[in-house]
Write a protein that holds these residues in place. Sequence first.
Motif, mmCIF file in Angstrom:
data_model
loop_
_atom_site.group_PDB
_atom_site.id
_atom_site.type_symbol
_atom_site.label_atom_id
_atom_site.label_comp_id
_atom_site.label_asym_id
_atom_site.label_seq_id
_atom_site.Cartn_x
_atom_site.Cartn_y
_atom_site.Cartn_z
ATOM 1 N N TRP A 112 -43.168 -56.440 52.716
ATOM 2 C CA TRP A 112 -43.250 -56.976 54.077
ATOM 3 C C TRP A 112 -44.155 -58.196 54.184
ATOM 4 C CZ3 TRP A 112 -39.847 -55.802 57.677
ATOM 5 C CH2 TRP A 112 -39.105 -54.617 57.542
ATOM 6 N N ASP A 113 -45.068 -58.336 53.234
ATOM 7 C CA ASP A 113 -45.943 -59.523 53.264
ATOM 8 C C ASP A 113 -45.152 -60.806 53.034
ATOM 9 O OD1 ASP A 113 -48.174 -57.966 53.692
ATOM 10 O OD2 ASP A 113 -48.669 -57.797 51.564
ATOM 11 N N ASN A 114 -44.011 -60.663 52.313
ATOM 12 C CA ASN A 114 -43.194 -61.849 52.008
ATOM 13 C C ASN A 114 -42.049 -62.067 52.983
ATOM 14 O OD1 ASN A 114 -44.781 -62.310 49.740
ATOM 15 N ND2 ASN A 114 -43.422 -61.160 48.377
ATOM 16 N N VAL A 115 -41.877 -61.146 53.924
ATOM 17 C CA VAL A 115 -40.786 -61.274 54.897
ATOM 18 C C VAL A 115 -41.145 -62.353 55.907
ATOM 19 C CG1 VAL A 115 -39.475 -60.083 56.700
ATOM 20 C CG2 VAL A 115 -40.087 -58.867 54.604
ATOM 21 N N PRO A 116 -40.240 -63.305 56.164
ATOM 22 C CA PRO A 116 -40.550 -64.396 57.101
ATOM 23 C C PRO A 116 -40.519 -63.919 58.555
ATOM 24 C CG PRO A 116 -38.289 -64.557 56.382
ATOM 25 C CD PRO A 116 -38.882 -63.426 55.595
ATOM 26 N N PHE A 117 -40.704 -64.866 59.441
ATOM 27 C CA PHE A 117 -40.713 -64.581 60.883
ATOM 28 C C PHE A 117 -39.521 -65.249 61.560
ATOM 29 C CE2 PHE A 117 -45.077 -64.053 59.573
ATOM 30 C CZ PHE A 117 -45.554 -63.021 60.365
ATOM 31 N N CYS A 118 -39.295 -64.883 62.801
ATOM 32 C CA CYS A 118 -38.382 -65.612 63.675
ATOM 33 C C CYS A 118 -38.927 -65.484 65.103
ATOM 34 C CB CYS A 118 -36.951 -65.076 63.581
ATOM 35 S SG CYS A 118 -36.710 -63.457 64.354
ATOM 36 N N THR A 119 -38.336 -66.233 65.983
ATOM 37 C CA THR A 119 -38.739 -66.156 67.391
ATOM 38 C C THR A 119 -37.584 -65.549 68.178
ATOM 39 O OG1 THR A 119 -40.132 -68.113 67.155
ATOM 40 C CG2 THR A 119 -39.501 -67.478 69.387
ATOM 41 N N ILE A 120 -37.888 -64.551 69.008
ATOM 42 C CA ILE A 120 -36.865 -63.846 69.746
ATOM 43 C C ILE A 120 -37.378 -63.518 71.145
ATOM 44 C CG2 ILE A 120 -37.614 -61.630 68.777
ATOM 45 C CD1 ILE A 120 -34.708 -60.689 68.869
ATOM 46 N N THR A 121 -36.486 -63.572 72.109
ATOM 47 C CA THR A 121 -36.896 -63.274 73.481
ATOM 48 C C THR A 121 -37.098 -61.769 73.659
ATOM 49 O OG1 THR A 121 -34.580 -63.121 74.171
ATOM 50 C CG2 THR A 121 -35.660 -65.269 74.410
ATOM 51 N N GLN A 122 -37.903 -61.403 74.650
ATOM 52 C CA GLN A 122 -38.270 -60.001 74.852
ATOM 53 C C GLN A 122 -37.061 -59.124 75.193
ATOM 54 O OE1 GLN A 122 -41.468 -58.924 74.314
ATOM 55 N NE2 GLN A 122 -40.584 -56.859 74.473
ATOM 56 N N ASP A 123 -36.099 -59.665 75.941
ATOM 57 C CA ASP A 123 -34.947 -58.857 76.345
ATOM 58 C C ASP A 123 -34.073 -58.461 75.153
ATOM 59 O OD1 ASP A 123 -34.289 -61.612 76.165
ATOM 60 O OD2 ASP A 123 -32.392 -61.220 77.190
ATOM 61 N N LYS A 124 -34.051 -59.282 74.109
ATOM 62 C CA LYS A 124 -33.291 -58.953 72.903
ATOM 63 C C LYS A 124 -34.129 -58.143 71.911
ATOM 64 C CE LYS A 124 -30.192 -62.967 73.035
ATOM 65 N NZ LYS A 124 -29.725 -64.173 72.320
ATOM 66 N N LEU A 125 -35.418 -58.325 71.985
ATOM 67 C CA LEU A 125 -36.308 -57.709 71.004
ATOM 68 C C LEU A 125 -36.199 -56.189 70.997
ATOM 69 C CD1 LEU A 125 -38.571 -57.943 68.913
ATOM 70 C CD2 LEU A 125 -40.222 -58.036 70.797
ATOM 71 N N ASN A 126 -36.211 -55.575 72.162
ATOM 72 C CA ASN A 126 -36.244 -54.110 72.242
ATOM 73 C C ASN A 126 -35.053 -53.449 71.542
ATOM 74 O OD1 ASN A 126 -38.637 -54.182 73.665
ATOM 75 N ND2 ASN A 126 -37.634 -54.219 75.664
ATOM 76 N N SER A 127 -33.883 -54.060 71.669
ATOM 77 C CA SER A 127 -32.686 -53.446 71.077
ATOM 78 C C SER A 127 -32.578 -53.695 69.577
ATOM 79 C CB SER A 127 -31.435 -53.972 71.771
ATOM 80 O OG SER A 127 -31.324 -55.375 71.592
ATOM 81 N N LEU A 128 -33.361 -54.629 69.056
ATOM 82 C CA LEU A 128 -33.249 -54.979 67.640
ATOM 83 C C LEU A 128 -34.444 -54.544 66.804
ATOM 84 C CD1 LEU A 128 -31.779 -58.559 68.081
ATOM 85 C CD2 LEU A 128 -30.610 -56.651 66.999
ATOM 86 N N LEU A 129 -35.474 -54.012 67.464
ATOM 87 C CA LEU A 129 -36.659 -53.579 66.721
ATOM 88 C C LEU A 129 -36.309 -52.468 65.738
ATOM 89 C CD1 LEU A 129 -39.578 -53.499 69.306
ATOM 90 C CD2 LEU A 129 -39.490 -54.837 67.193
ATOM 91 N N LEU A 130 -36.847 -52.576 64.537
ATOM 92 C CA LEU A 130 -36.606 -51.565 63.514
ATOM 93 C C LEU A 130 -37.573 -50.403 63.667
ATOM 94 C CD1 LEU A 130 -36.019 -53.891 60.433
ATOM 95 C CD2 LEU A 130 -34.324 -52.416 61.536
ATOM 96 N N LYS A 131 -37.059 -49.204 63.394
ATOM 97 C CA LYS A 131 -37.865 -47.994 63.476
ATOM 98 C C LYS A 131 -37.706 -47.186 62.190
ATOM 99 C CE LYS A 131 -37.187 -47.551 68.499
ATOM 100 N NZ LYS A 131 -36.670 -46.669 69.581
ATOM 101 N N VAL A 132 -38.609 -46.258 62.000
ATOM 102 C CA VAL A 132 -38.510 -45.356 60.852
ATOM 103 C C VAL A 132 -37.180 -44.602 60.914
ATOM 104 C CG1 VAL A 132 -39.495 -43.298 59.747
ATOM 105 C CG2 VAL A 132 -41.004 -45.098 60.620
ATOM 106 N N ASN A 133 -36.522 -44.490 59.760
ATOM 107 C CA ASN A 133 -35.233 -43.813 59.574
ATOM 108 C C ASN A 133 -34.021 -44.649 59.973
ATOM 109 O OD1 ASN A 133 -36.210 -41.429 58.419
ATOM 110 N ND2 ASN A 133 -36.670 -40.563 60.437
ATOM 111 N N ASP A 134 -34.248 -45.890 60.402
ATOM 112 C CA ASP A 134 -33.114 -46.791 60.607
ATOM 113 C C ASP A 134 -32.456 -47.068 59.250
ATOM 114 O OD1 ASP A 134 -33.420 -46.969 63.295
ATOM 115 O OD2 ASP A 134 -34.257 -48.996 63.328
ATOM 116 N N VAL A 135 -31.133 -47.084 59.240
ATOM 117 C CA VAL A 135 -30.376 -47.371 58.019
ATOM 118 C C VAL A 135 -29.753 -48.750 58.161
ATOM 119 C CG1 VAL A 135 -28.498 -46.636 56.506
ATOM 120 C CG2 VAL A 135 -29.866 -44.910 57.710
ATOM 121 N N LEU A 136 -30.043 -49.618 57.212
ATOM 122 C CA LEU A 136 -29.504 -50.977 57.216
ATOM 123 C C LEU A 136 -28.463 -51.113 56.112
ATOM 124 C CD1 LEU A 136 -32.818 -52.986 57.675
ATOM 125 C CD2 LEU A 136 -31.103 -52.462 59.419
#
Length: 483
Positions: A112-136
């Motif tokens: 995670w130290d090497n993972v880059p950033f992006c800018t995202i609005t708050q209304d989109k952020l909540n639905s895209l936030l990653l949580k424990v046990n999410d499968v990608l």
Amino acid sequence: MTPEQLRASILQQAMEGKLVKQDPNDEPASELLEKIKAEKEQLVKEKKIKKTKVLSKINDGEKPFDIPNSWEWVRIGDISDKPRYGYTASAKEIGNVKFLRITDIQGNKVNWDNVPFCTITQDKLNSLLLKVNDVLIARTGGTVGKSFVIRDQVDSAVFASYLIRLRLLDDRIVPFISEFLKSPLYWTSITNNVSGTGQPNINATKLTNIICPLPPLKEQQRIVTRIEKLMPLVDEYEKAYNRLKSIDNGFNDKMKQSILQYAMEGKLVKQDSNDEPASELLKKIKDEKKQLVKEKKIKRSKSLPRISEDEKLFDIPENWEWVRLTEVGSWGAGATPSRSHPEYYNGGIPWLKTGDLNDGVISSTSETISQAGADNSSVRFNQPGNILIAMYGATIGKLGIAGISLTTNQACCGCKTFDGIYNWYLFYYLLAMRPLLIDQGSGGAQPNISKTKIEKFPFALPPFEEQKRIVTKIEKLMPLLVE
């Protein structure tokens, strides 16, 4: 069995219910499935997730194998929330959230130290936030189908658009489903469902329709525990397997070199006292060479001194002779027609570059030249049977035997052998002596075994009949060492 095959076999047995014993006291998967459906309905009612389309019932024709009676066949969409595509953005050094991409997942881990950033609005952020046990799951490209489970809590991270997120409706089944996503059954489903050729991809609809065996919860836990105990042993097996493979490969290479060396020293086949000795053969070759010079078919070559004792590479039988390569054939390098004349190329005359050499018979070349290209350059035609050798560059020492009439570039030297020299014997001699030939070309900025150096190189000349016996023996032995 390779390590990959062993891993696949373990996972396949796990998916078929053959890795651990069933326990009649386990609550059957049908009960677990009812609870998952009830949970899904409740979440929809509470508007925490959206209602999804009812998936078609799994018919018997879709089931790839039998599973225990206490298990159930399900679709991925039956046990998960509606899949979510990732966020489309550019990776940046700064931003308000981490931006996980396919390339950040290496060896089933994320730094995670090497993972880059992006800018995202708050209304989109909540639905895209990653949580424990999410499968990608990667949905496109060379890694399509590759999966990764978020095991640890991450601080504010979203996922990129080339990933699909699955959120299972019961966290307790995540470990088993994670193993399913590595199994042959899953990968077969991915292969059958991807679309596109240049850029293969799978969409969320196809992903949710993939079928999966669902064991009772307690059996899932026993299966995962068993897999976790077995896989480190497979890792150890892989290390031993790779060491043994390396030894085998090295053994084969050494055996091939030993066979060739024994052959060139006259130790691979018995000498026959009835063979005409090489000294007589050499006299005939000299007479032939004089006649060819007289007929102006070859140019008179500069006389070279006899092979000295110091130059002799090894001991040879009494009926053999040490000579130089110039004495066994007519050698000549090729040329490159001027590239400033496009009409010199693509004319149908095979024109070999050293990259075309394959240590075997040459039946085609990557480029051709025209008759004008041949007429306006010093290219040399090599007839079928001529020996070819790369003189410099990365392919130095690479060999071939012309299977067609061809020309070559200046980095390649060709040899038409004289009568009494079996071309395949010369080929194998050069193959055996390749390390020494390459050493002849060392010392400069670019290794170079020039035509002159090749012609001076010592050659162990057996009687003609023995040359043929040696080649026959080599060609019987070499296939035995091919993996």
